[in-house]
Motif scaffolding. Structure first.
Motif, PDB file in Angstrom:
ATOM      1  N   LEU A   4      23.967   6.807  12.870  1.00 49.46           N
ATOM      2  CA  LEU A   4      23.244   7.085  14.112  1.00 49.46           C
ATOM      3  C   LEU A   4      23.822   6.207  15.212  1.00 49.46           C
ATOM      4  O   LEU A   4      24.053   5.015  15.004  1.00 49.46           O
ATOM      5  CB  LEU A   4      21.758   6.753  13.900  1.00 49.46           C
ATOM      6  N   GLU A   5      24.073   6.819  16.362  1.00 50.41           N
ATOM      7  CA  GLU A   5      24.507   6.042  17.530  1.00 50.41           C
ATOM      8  C   GLU A   5      23.584   6.368  18.683  1.00 50.41           C
ATOM      9  O   GLU A   5      23.412   7.540  19.024  1.00 50.41           O
ATOM     10  CB  GLU A   5      25.917   6.448  17.956  1.00 50.41           C
ATOM     11  N   VAL A   6      23.011   5.347  19.245  1.00 48.37           N
ATOM     12  CA  VAL A   6      22.144   5.515  20.410  1.00 48.37           C
ATOM     13  C   VAL A   6      22.821   4.781  21.556  1.00 48.37           C
ATOM     14  O   VAL A   6      23.219   3.621  21.408  1.00 48.37           O
ATOM     15  CB  VAL A   6      20.738   4.947  20.136  1.00 48.37           C
ATOM     16  N   GLU A   7      22.986   5.495  22.667  1.00 47.72           N
ATOM     17  CA  GLU A   7      23.808   4.954  23.740  1.00 47.72           C
ATOM     18  C   GLU A   7      23.023   4.937  25.035  1.00 47.72           C
ATOM     19  O   GLU A   7      22.627   5.989  25.545  1.00 47.72           O
ATOM     20  CB  GLU A   7      25.017   5.881  23.875  1.00 47.72           C
ATOM     21  N   ALA A  47      10.832  10.425  18.975  1.00 48.00           N
ATOM     22  CA  ALA A  47      10.678  11.714  19.663  1.00 48.00           C
ATOM     23  C   ALA A  47      11.978  12.129  20.357  1.00 48.00           C
ATOM     24  O   ALA A  47      12.301  13.316  20.446  1.00 48.00           O
ATOM     25  CB  ALA A  47       9.532  11.644  20.670  1.00 48.00           C
ATOM     26  N   GLN A  48      12.728  11.149  20.825  1.00 49.23           N
ATOM     27  CA  GLN A  48      14.022  11.460  21.439  1.00 49.23           C
ATOM     28  C   GLN A  48      15.038  11.851  20.378  1.00 49.23           C
ATOM     29  O   GLN A  48      15.804  12.781  20.559  1.00 49.23           O
ATOM     30  CB  GLN A  48      14.545  10.217  22.182  1.00 49.23           C
ATOM     31  N   LEU A  49      15.018  11.128  19.255  1.00 53.34           N
ATOM     32  CA  LEU A  49      15.973  11.414  18.181  1.00 53.34           C
ATOM     33  C   LEU A  49      15.775  12.812  17.626  1.00 53.34           C
ATOM     34  O   LEU A  49      16.723  13.469  17.212  1.00 53.34           O
ATOM     35  CB  LEU A  49      15.819  10.404  17.038  1.00 53.34           C
ATOM     36  N   ARG A  57      18.005   9.929  29.961  1.00 47.07           N
ATOM     37  CA  ARG A  57      19.230   9.154  30.207  1.00 47.07           C
ATOM     38  C   ARG A  57      19.844   8.742  28.883  1.00 47.07           C
ATOM     39  O   ARG A  57      19.133   8.444  27.936  1.00 47.07           O
ATOM     40  CB  ARG A  57      18.900   7.892  31.022  1.00 47.07           C
ATOM     41  N   GLY A  58      21.180   8.712  28.836  1.00 41.46           N
ATOM     42  CA  GLY A  58      21.877   8.268  27.640  1.00 41.46           C
ATOM     43  C   GLY A  58      22.109   9.412  26.665  1.00 41.46           C
ATOM     44  O   GLY A  58      21.842  10.573  26.976  1.00 41.46           O
ATOM     45  N   ASP A  59      22.624   9.055  25.504  1.00 41.95           N
ATOM     46  CA  ASP A  59      22.916  10.076  24.494  1.00 41.95           C
ATOM     47  C   ASP A  59      22.669   9.505  23.106  1.00 41.95           C
ATOM     48  O   ASP A  59      22.573   8.280  22.920  1.00 41.95           O
ATOM     49  CB  ASP A  59      24.366  10.566  24.621  1.00 41.95           C
ATOM     50  N   ILE A  60      22.558  10.413  22.157  1.00 39.85           N
ATOM     51  CA  ILE A  60      22.317  10.065  20.759  1.00 39.85           C
ATOM     52  C   ILE A  60      23.304  10.868  19.932  1.00 39.85           C
ATOM     53  O   ILE A  60      23.495  12.055  20.195  1.00 39.85           O
ATOM     54  CB  ILE A  60      20.873  10.437  20.363  1.00 39.85           C
ATOM     55  N   ARG A  61      23.940  10.228  18.945  1.00 44.17           N
ATOM     56  CA  ARG A  61      24.803  10.967  18.020  1.00 44.17           C
ATOM     57  C   ARG A  61      24.332  10.752  16.595  1.00 44.17           C
ATOM     58  O   ARG A  61      24.076   9.616  16.187  1.00 44.17           O
ATOM     59  CB  ARG A  61      26.261  10.521  18.162  1.00 44.17           C
ATOM     60  N   VAL A  62      24.193  11.843  15.882  1.00 41.09           N
ATOM     61  CA  VAL A  62      23.832  11.783  14.467  1.00 41.09           C
ATOM     62  C   VAL A  62      25.062  12.217  13.686  1.00 41.09           C
ATOM     63  O   VAL A  62      25.563  13.330  13.915  1.00 41.09           O
ATOM     64  CB  VAL A  62      22.648  12.709  14.139  1.00 41.09           C
ATOM     65  N   ALA A  63      25.544  11.355  12.806  1.00 40.79           N
ATOM     66  CA  ALA A  63      26.767  11.629  12.040  1.00 40.79           C
ATOM     67  C   ALA A  63      27.881  12.114  12.974  1.00 40.79           C
ATOM     68  O   ALA A  63      28.650  13.010  12.631  1.00 40.79           O
ATOM     69  CB  ALA A  63      26.491  12.649  10.928  1.00 40.79           C
ATOM     70  N   GLY A  64      27.922  11.552  14.157  1.00 40.66           N
ATOM     71  CA  GLY A  64      28.990  11.875  15.097  1.00 40.66           C
ATOM     72  C   GLY A  64      28.686  13.040  16.034  1.00 40.66           C
ATOM     73  O   GLY A  64      29.413  13.267  16.995  1.00 40.66           O
ATOM     74  N   PHE A  65      27.606  13.783  15.770  1.00 41.16           N
ATOM     75  CA  PHE A  65      27.288  14.944  16.611  1.00 41.16           C
ATOM     76  C   PHE A  65      26.330  14.566  17.725  1.00 41.16           C
ATOM     77  O   PHE A  65      25.233  14.052  17.471  1.00 41.16           O
ATOM     78  CB  PHE A  65      26.681  16.072  15.769  1.00 41.16           C
ATOM     79  N   SER A  66      26.732  14.851  18.950  1.00 43.72           N
ATOM     80  CA  SER A  66      25.914  14.512  20.102  1.00 43.72           C
ATOM     81  C   SER A  66      24.705  15.440  20.199  1.00 43.72           C
ATOM     82  O   SER A  66      24.821  16.657  20.093  1.00 43.72           O
ATOM     83  CB  SER A  66      26.759  14.643  21.375  1.00 43.72           C
ATOM     84  N   ARG A  72      22.320  21.442  17.304  1.00 46.85           N
ATOM     85  CA  ARG A  72      22.021  22.032  15.998  1.00 46.85           C
ATOM     86  C   ARG A  72      22.656  21.233  14.864  1.00 46.85           C
ATOM     87  O   ARG A  72      22.006  20.939  13.865  1.00 46.85           O
ATOM     88  CB  ARG A  72      22.500  23.490  15.935  1.00 46.85           C
ATOM     89  N   GLU A  73      23.922  20.857  15.065  1.00 48.90           N
ATOM     90  CA  GLU A  73      24.601  20.070  14.032  1.00 48.90           C
ATOM     91  C   GLU A  73      23.935  18.710  13.869  1.00 48.90           C
ATOM     92  O   GLU A  73      23.808  18.197  12.756  1.00 48.90           O
ATOM     93  CB  GLU A  73      26.086  19.863  14.377  1.00 48.90           C
ATOM     94  N   ALA A  74      23.536  18.112  14.993  1.00 49.51           N
ATOM     95  CA  ALA A  74      22.899  16.797  14.928  1.00 49.51           C
ATOM     96  C   ALA A  74      21.558  16.891  14.199  1.00 49.51           C
ATOM     97  O   ALA A  74      21.280  16.119  13.269  1.00 49.51           O
ATOM     98  CB  ALA A  74      22.706  16.235  16.336  1.00 49.51           C
ATOM     99  N   LEU A  75      20.730  17.853  14.575  1.00 52.53           N
ATOM    100  CA  LEU A  75      19.377  17.944  14.020  1.00 52.53           C
ATOM    101  C   LEU A  75      19.395  18.324  12.537  1.00 52.53           C
ATOM    102  O   LEU A  75      18.513  17.911  11.782  1.00 52.53           O
ATOM    103  CB  LEU A  75      18.537  18.948  14.814  1.00 52.53           C
ATOM    104  N   ARG A  76      20.395  19.104  12.138  1.00 50.02           N
ATOM    105  CA  ARG A  76      20.501  19.483  10.729  1.00 50.02           C
ATOM    106  C   ARG A  76      20.662  18.279   9.824  1.00 50.02           C
ATOM    107  O   ARG A  76      20.343  18.319   8.642  1.00 50.02           O
ATOM    108  CB  ARG A  76      21.724  20.395  10.542  1.00 50.02           C
TER     109      ARG A  76
END
Ligand code: ADP
Ligand code: MG
Length: 242
Positions: A4-7, A47-49, A57-66, A72-76
């Motif tokens: 997980l990356e939170v930016e 709730a943001q994740l 503001r900002g971005d979140i990546r799950v397993a590299g997917f923004s 869809r790829e991130a939430l999966r």
């Protein structure tokens, strides 16, 4: 790659800033504790994740997917146990899980197989036909974990999963989730306001009034005296709930 990356995440409810400039990464296969007093912004972050609230503001990546570019790829890759239980008490454990699987478009045969596997893994194989109402609080939480894992996510988010449980069940649930990391390589983000749910080896994030005030290995953050409570109080001006 990070689990997980939170930016530079920022979020406000109207004029009320709930998260400001929050940034961190969590490592795959690790138990990461997000510790913060009530009102710190933990549930807002969850709730943001999960895109319950749109990113501001900002971005979140799950397993590299923004989450902005490839939602869809991130939430999966995310499984979540929310702070408030969302089980239907009058349905059986299996019915709750089947309903969830159907919502996610899982074919019935696949769903039944996954449900059996997950109940086994959560040590609930014998409870499939019980109504959720008949289960104790700790078992209900494990049903929610089983449900969160049905689609085989790589990252499990739990928001104050142990809230409302007695001390023994709280410890058991915490241990249970740690075992998922240790034996299955699951990445976990465990939010809590309770210090005794954090262990020295955990990766720890401390959130206070919408800002990340510390991050690192828990044992190192509590140095030199190993007193995490003192560190927490110093960083948050908050006497801790034990
Ligand atoms: P935590 O989960 O750490 O207890 P929350 O994320 O629930 O914290 O809340 C963070 C801040 O945002 C608090 O000041 C809270 O009062 C506020 N807040 C939470 N939800 C809402 C909402 N729906 N509307 C307005 N303010 C909210
Ligand atoms: Mg909360």
């Amino acid at each position: 790659m990070s689990a997980l990356e939170v930016e530079n995440l920022g979020f406000a409810y109207g004029a009320r800033e709930a998260l400001q400039g929050v940034g961190f990464r969590t490592a795959p296969g690790r138990f990461t504790a997000l510790l913060g007093p009530n009102g710190a912004g933990k549930s807002t972050l969850i709730a943001q994740l999960t895109r319950l609230y749109e990113l501001q503001r900002g971005d979140i990546r799950v397993a590299g997917f923004s989450l902005r570019e490839r939602p869809r790829e991130a939430l999966r890759r995310l499984g979540v146990v929310f702070q408030q239980s969302t089980l239907d008490l009058d349905l059986t454990v299996e019915q709750n899980l089947r309903y969830h699987a159907a919502l996610h478009g899982m074919p019935r045969v696949v769903a039944n197989e996954r449900i059996a596997q997950e109940l086994q893994r959560q040590h609930l194989a014998e409870r499939g036909r019980s109504k959720v109402r008949e289960l104790n609080g700790g078992h209900r939480r494990r049903v929610e974990i089983a449900r969160a894992l049905l689609h085989k996510p790589s990252l499990l988010l739990l928001d104050e999963a142990s809230a409302g449980l007695d001390p023994a069940s709280r410890r058991a649930l915490n241990e249970h989730v740690r075992a998922l990391c240790r034996t299955e390589g699951m990445s976990v983000l465990w939010t809590t306001h309770l210090l005794d749910e954090v262990q020295a080896d955990d990766d720890l994030l401390i959130l206070d009034r919408g800002r990340l005030v510390a991050q690192g290995r828990a044992g190192e953050l509590s140095a030199p005296d190993g007193d995490l409570e003192r560190t927490f109080t110093r960083l948050t001006d908050n006497p801790v709930a034990a």
